[in-house]
Design an enzyme around this catalytic site. Structure first.
Site, PDB file in Angstrom:
ATOM      1  N   ASN A   9       0.865  -1.189   0.000  1.00 49.44           N
ATOM      2  CA  ASN A   9       0.000   0.000   0.000  1.00 49.44           C
ATOM      3  C   ASN A   9       0.896   1.232   0.000  1.00 49.44           C
ATOM      4  O   ASN A   9       1.535   1.529   1.003  1.00 49.44           O
ATOM      5  CB  ASN A   9      -0.895  -0.042   1.252  1.00 49.44           C
ATOM      6  CG  ASN A   9      -1.741   1.208   1.387  1.00 49.44           C
ATOM      7  OD1 ASN A   9      -1.812   2.035   0.474  1.00 49.44           O
ATOM      8  ND2 ASN A   9      -2.392   1.362   2.534  1.00 49.44           N
ATOM      9  N   TRP A  10       0.940   1.899  -1.141  1.00 50.55           N
ATOM     10  CA  TRP A  10       1.863   3.036  -1.273  1.00 50.55           C
ATOM     11  C   TRP A  10       1.325   4.297  -0.605  1.00 50.55           C
ATOM     12  O   TRP A  10       2.005   5.316  -0.552  1.00 50.55           O
ATOM     13  CB  TRP A  10       2.160   3.312  -2.754  1.00 50.55           C
ATOM     14  CG  TRP A  10       2.861   2.173  -3.463  1.00 50.55           C
ATOM     15  CD1 TRP A  10       3.290   0.989  -2.907  1.00 50.55           C
ATOM     16  CD2 TRP A  10       3.221   2.104  -4.853  1.00 50.55           C
ATOM     17  NE1 TRP A  10       3.884   0.196  -3.865  1.00 50.55           N
ATOM     18  CE2 TRP A  10       3.855   0.843  -5.068  1.00 50.55           C
ATOM     19  CE3 TRP A  10       3.070   2.972  -5.933  1.00 50.55           C
ATOM     20  CZ2 TRP A  10       4.338   0.464  -6.326  1.00 50.55           C
ATOM     21  CZ3 TRP A  10       3.549   2.575  -7.192  1.00 50.55           C
ATOM     22  CH2 TRP A  10       4.179   1.341  -7.371  1.00 50.55           C
ATOM     23  N   LYS A  11       0.097   4.252  -0.152  1.00 52.06           N
ATOM     24  CA  LYS A  11      -0.541   5.400   0.509  1.00 52.06           C
ATOM     25  C   LYS A  11      -0.371   6.655  -0.364  1.00 52.06           C
ATOM     26  O   LYS A  11      -0.445   6.557  -1.575  1.00 52.06           O
ATOM     27  CB  LYS A  11       0.009   5.553   1.931  1.00 52.06           C
ATOM     28  CG  LYS A  11      -0.135   4.235   2.723  1.00 52.06           C
ATOM     29  CD  LYS A  11       0.044   4.370   4.190  1.00 52.06           C
ATOM     30  CE  LYS A  11      -0.176   3.000   4.847  1.00 52.06           C
ATOM     31  NZ  LYS A  11      -0.099   3.022   6.291  1.00 52.06           N
ATOM     32  N   HIS A  95      -9.468   0.965   5.249  1.00 53.73           N
ATOM     33  CA  HIS A  95      -8.154   1.143   5.890  1.00 53.73           C
ATOM     34  C   HIS A  95      -8.325   2.086   7.091  1.00 53.73           C
ATOM     35  O   HIS A  95      -9.111   3.027   7.042  1.00 53.73           O
ATOM     36  CB  HIS A  95      -7.147   1.728   4.886  1.00 53.73           C
ATOM     37  CG  HIS A  95      -5.749   1.692   5.424  1.00 53.73           C
ATOM     38  ND1 HIS A  95      -5.290   2.625   6.329  1.00 53.73           N
ATOM     39  CD2 HIS A  95      -4.727   0.821   5.231  1.00 53.73           C
ATOM     40  CE1 HIS A  95      -4.033   2.321   6.655  1.00 53.73           C
ATOM     41  NE2 HIS A  95      -3.674   1.235   5.993  1.00 53.73           N
ATOM     42  N   GLU A  97      -6.679   4.459   8.194  1.00 49.85           N
ATOM     43  CA  GLU A  97      -6.484   5.898   7.949  1.00 49.85           C
ATOM     44  C   GLU A  97      -7.750   6.523   7.396  1.00 49.85           C
ATOM     45  O   GLU A  97      -8.052   7.691   7.651  1.00 49.85           O
ATOM     46  CB  GLU A  97      -5.271   6.098   7.023  1.00 49.85           C
ATOM     47  CG  GLU A  97      -3.970   5.886   7.782  1.00 49.85           C
ATOM     48  CD  GLU A  97      -2.826   5.301   6.964  1.00 49.85           C
ATOM     49  OE1 GLU A  97      -2.862   5.375   5.729  1.00 49.85           O
ATOM     50  OE2 GLU A  97      -1.891   4.757   7.593  1.00 49.85           O
ATOM     51  N   GLU A 167      -4.942  -5.102  10.737  1.00 50.83           N
ATOM     52  CA  GLU A 167      -3.908  -4.091  10.934  1.00 50.83           C
ATOM     53  C   GLU A 167      -4.169  -3.352  12.241  1.00 50.83           C
ATOM     54  O   GLU A 167      -5.010  -2.453  12.294  1.00 50.83           O
ATOM     55  CB  GLU A 167      -3.943  -3.067   9.794  1.00 50.83           C
ATOM     56  CG  GLU A 167      -3.745  -3.666   8.426  1.00 50.83           C
ATOM     57  CD  GLU A 167      -3.244  -2.628   7.440  1.00 50.83           C
ATOM     58  OE1 GLU A 167      -2.201  -2.868   6.849  1.00 50.83           O
ATOM     59  OE2 GLU A 167      -3.878  -1.571   7.293  1.00 50.83           O
ATOM     60  N   GLY A 173       2.900   2.190  10.743  1.00 45.60           N
ATOM     61  CA  GLY A 173       3.852   3.284  10.552  1.00 45.60           C
ATOM     62  C   GLY A 173       4.571   3.704  11.824  1.00 45.60           C
ATOM     63  O   GLY A 173       5.210   4.754  11.870  1.00 45.60           O
ATOM     64  N   SER A 212       3.897  -2.218  10.232  1.00 47.03           N
ATOM     65  CA  SER A 212       5.358  -2.221  10.386  1.00 47.03           C
ATOM     66  C   SER A 212       6.004  -3.562  10.014  1.00 47.03           C
ATOM     67  O   SER A 212       6.965  -3.991  10.652  1.00 47.03           O
ATOM     68  CB  SER A 212       5.756  -1.802  11.809  1.00 47.03           C
ATOM     69  OG  SER A 212       5.318  -0.479  12.075  1.00 47.03           O
ATOM     70  N   GLY A 234       5.082   1.316   4.487  1.00 46.08           N
ATOM     71  CA  GLY A 234       6.376   1.953   4.232  1.00 46.08           C
ATOM     72  C   GLY A 234       7.378   1.066   3.503  1.00 46.08           C
ATOM     73  O   GLY A 234       8.048   1.513   2.558  1.00 46.08           O
TER      74      GLY A 234
HETATM   75  O1  LIG Z   1      -1.674  -0.615   4.625  1.00 43.27           O
HETATM   76  C1  LIG Z   1      -0.606  -0.777   5.213  1.00 43.27           C
HETATM   77  C2  LIG Z   1      -0.514  -0.568   6.634  1.00 43.27           C
HETATM   78  O2  LIG Z   1      -1.148   0.605   7.006  1.00 43.27           O
HETATM   79  C3  LIG Z   1       0.846  -0.782   7.226  1.00 43.27           C
HETATM   80  O3  LIG Z   1       1.674   0.338   7.067  1.00 43.27           O
HETATM   81  P1  LIG Z   1       3.209   0.241   7.585  1.00 43.27           P
HETATM   82  O4  LIG Z   1       3.764  -1.025   7.006  1.00 43.27           O
HETATM   83  O5  LIG Z   1       3.873   1.475   7.063  1.00 43.27           O
HETATM   84  O6  LIG Z   1       3.142   0.172   9.084  1.00 43.27           O
END
Ligand SMILES: O=C[C@H](O)COP(=O)(O)O
Length: 251
Positions: A9-11, A95, A97, A167, A173, A212, A234
């Site tokens: 997930n590149w956000k 998600h 967020e 998650e 993150g 993470s 990330g």
């Molecule tokens: O969608 C992915 C998650 O929000 C995990 O993010 P992260 O690997 O940066 O903690």
């Protein structure tokens, strides 16, 4: 036997230039055939990624989609059928967020999940507790409620063509990862909740862990019996690191 999946997930990261670089890195990866790999770029970069990954067995998904599946007057939204047209096969739903920052709640998420499936996208339903909820001993209650809201409305059969990502919000993150056992306990509870309704669906659905995940902790996490891969934030922005996580799922 469930096929493991590793999804990035590149956000809200990337420019056309950095995305081109990441695509090159992904193209260079030797992918184990037993692992399904997917990336979720920002909407703006989906076409670039679909074109750039042609011929490579990496699926492309969107991080969000509209509550309606077709076309219509919904300013600023993109529908699941438009995503299919652009080359997507998956979409994230719920998600944390978006739940926390955009106020997305069960009612909207049920509609997004249903609209995605109606267009042929595979929804990846994201669920998880906050730190406050974990400390209050409410982890399983929260996760069960988030999953239950979809089951109640759409039926457990909806998960025959869906993926679930657990998650924990406190692990996203932050560099804090749920221990393999903490994650396994929640995954087992998710599978048991599905099994109470339909054991075939429960045994077939992939349950990803997110929060993470890095190459350094992926082997242990993915080694747990109910963890079928990961949703990576990330670490998916670095092709080499992402590649090492994919290989961990292929072990
Ligand atoms: O969608 C992915 C998650 O929000 C995990 O993010 P992260 O690997 O940066 O903690």
């Amino acid at each position: 036997m469930r096929r493991p999946m590793v999804a990035g997930n590149w956000k809200m990261h990337g420019t056309r230039a950095s995305v081109a670089e990441l695509i090159n890195g992904l193209r260079d990866l030797a992918l184990p055939s037993g692992v399904e790999v997917a990336v979720f770029p920002p909407l703006l970069h989906i076409s670039q990624v679909v074109d750039g990954l042609k011929g490579k067995s990496i699926s492309v998904g969107a991080q969000n989609s509209a509550v309606e599946s077709g076309q219509g007057a919904l300013t600023g939204e993109v529908s699941p059928s438009q995503l299919v047209d652009a080359g997507c096969s998956l979409v994230l739903v719920g998600h944390s967020e978006r739940r926390q920052l955009m106020g997305e709640q069960d009612g909207v998420l049920i509609r997004k999940f249903a609209a995605a499936q109606a267009s042929g996208l595979v929804p990846v339903l994201c669920i998880g507790e906050t730190l406050e909820q974990r400390e209050a001993g409410k982890t399983l209650e929260v996760v069960s409620q988030q999953l239950g809201s979809i089951i109640d409305e759409l039926g457990v059969g909806a998960f025959a063509k869906a993926v679930i990502a657990y998650e924990p919000v406190w692990a996203i993150g932050t560099g804090l990862t749920a221990s393999p056992q903490q994650a396994q306990d929640v995954h087992a509870a998710i599978r048991a909740q599905l099994a109470a309704e339909n054991s075939e669906v429960a045994q077939g659905v992939r349950l990803l862990y997110g929060g993470s995940v890095k190459a350094a902790n992926a082997v242990e996490l993915f080694g747990m019996p109910d963890i079928d891969g990961g949703l990576i934030g990330g670490a998916s922005l670095n092709a080499d690191e992402f590649g090492a996580i994919i290989r961990a799922a292929g072990n």
